[in-house]
Design a protein around this motif. Sequence first.
Motif, mmCIF file in Angstrom:
data_model
loop_
_atom_site.group_PDB
_atom_site.id
_atom_site.type_symbol
_atom_site.label_atom_id
_atom_site.label_comp_id
_atom_site.label_asym_id
_atom_site.label_seq_id
_atom_site.Cartn_x
_atom_site.Cartn_y
_atom_site.Cartn_z
ATOM 1 N N TRP A 140 -34.737 6.327 13.743
ATOM 2 C CA TRP A 140 -33.248 6.697 13.491
ATOM 3 C C TRP A 140 -32.873 6.075 12.068
ATOM 4 N N ALA A 141 -32.265 6.988 11.152
ATOM 5 C CA ALA A 141 -31.943 6.667 9.857
ATOM 6 C C ALA A 141 -30.977 5.288 9.717
ATOM 7 N N LEU A 167 -29.642 10.732 6.023
ATOM 8 C CA LEU A 167 -30.876 11.423 6.543
ATOM 9 C C LEU A 167 -32.106 10.695 6.239
ATOM 10 N N PRO A 168 -33.346 11.064 7.009
ATOM 11 C CA PRO A 168 -34.434 10.555 6.729
ATOM 12 C C PRO A 168 -34.948 11.170 5.412
ATOM 13 N N SER A 178 -30.707 11.544 11.769
ATOM 14 C CA SER A 178 -29.512 11.272 10.967
ATOM 15 C C SER A 178 -28.319 10.510 11.541
ATOM 16 N N VAL A 179 -27.515 9.897 10.733
ATOM 17 C CA VAL A 179 -26.394 9.064 11.217
ATOM 18 C C VAL A 179 -25.365 9.667 10.450
ATOM 19 N N THR A 180 -24.191 9.809 10.806
ATOM 20 C CA THR A 180 -22.859 10.302 9.877
ATOM 21 C C THR A 180 -22.144 8.973 10.013
ATOM 22 N N TYR A 199 -25.369 12.997 16.595
ATOM 23 C CA TYR A 199 -26.657 12.686 15.565
ATOM 24 C C TYR A 199 -27.130 13.923 15.260
ATOM 25 N N GLY A 200 -27.814 13.966 13.947
ATOM 26 C CA GLY A 200 -28.420 15.089 13.275
ATOM 27 C C GLY A 200 -29.840 14.887 13.469
#
Length: 454
Positions: A140-141, A167-168, A178-180, A199-200
């Motif tokens: 997880w980023a 994003l990674p 990813s995380v916002t 999440y992305g």
Amino acid sequence: MLPTVKKLTAAALAVGLAACTSAGARETESASADAASKAPFPSTYSAYPGRPTALVGATVYDGAGKKIDNGTVLFRDGKVEAVGDASLSTDGYDRVDGTGKFVTPGVIDIHSHLGDYPTPAVEAHSDGNEATSPTTPEVWAEHSVWPQDPGFTRALANGGVTALQILPGSANLMGGRSVTLKNVPSRTVQGMKFPGAPYGFKMACGENPKRVYGDRGRMPSTRMGNFAVNRQTWLDAKAYDGKKRDLAKETLKGVLDGEILVHNHCYRADEMALVMDMAKEMGYKVSAFHHAVEAYKIGDLLRENDVCSAIWADWYGFKMESYDGILENAALLFREGACVVIHSDDANGIQRLNQEAAKAQAAGHRLGIDISDAEVIRWFTLNPAKAMGVDGMTGSLEPGKMADVVLWNGNPLSVYSRPEKVWVDGALMFDAMDRKRRPVSDFELGQPGEGDVK
């Protein structure tokens, strides 16, 4: 010079401690709200306090394609209350005169690595890519984000960025979650996490994964290898029954269930078409192709599949798969009715997404495709919000949405314009006219236009 530097360092420390104290209070206040959450790393974000504010007299671009001359924007308690003309009553609001200025929603960057590849750019800070296997869905980023990266405050002050997706990297076919984030000071990444944002999931096509792993003498080393590994990984995930926890398959199941949005690094049009076919085969949807320098070749397919293209204005030719990039990419996509997003992928580019969008608009104009300023604003506000799954909360100036707002000192599509004031959830987080509301960091010492050095 030394006394000045010492004075600035002390001031920076004081501001930093104040921010940490405030952030700590906000996180504590909101922790109880998330106590019942089953998320393993819940958001503790809580908006900084703001005041009822009325922006009056400015040209307003609402982010959804509308322009209002001599407009008024009202916000209170972190939410937009009304957007309209000068007839709106401003009683009970702090009035901010925007005459001769411009108002937009907060800028959103759909593709950033701030915090994961922070400044200063040293090996010890390189935490954005778990390049140890072609597929690493389990990472997880957010677990690499350093909240004190000065890139966050630069993006706020110079670019009006109020939200961004971290994003990674792109070495892997599947790079992880990813995380916002909301662009606010915080001691922890949980204190920045955008509440309610999905999440992305970062994926990558083409040269990167086949080069990284092919150079190690392992699969994939070709584009057909890329697709073979991806398809088998999805098939294994579809068979996952959840009886024994598997962090990688939990993420993949979240994608297949539509809870996690796919963001796919991909340059060539033929590969994007293949990915959309694979997505249909496996039962997931691509939210956006990132970089997408050949997206203009398949604008109709992207529109039909409701896939956004997150692109640069003019980066191309730096590797073989980017050679067919053209300046008119965004304009041709727009003409096809496809979703256009301007992204950065860069700690400097994130500070001028508005200018990048203007360059793409100008390229279209030279081709005979005229795109209104109001539509271009959408490329770095509402469209990225849509692709990130947060357009119901931010991205446009509409009643009930988060009061993420930028007051520009001139037309935001001009190279001469900069943010004058930036609000995040209705809290004034940057004010170019107030030294107390300018971000200060020890990493900014001596930088032109930064800090308090004279």
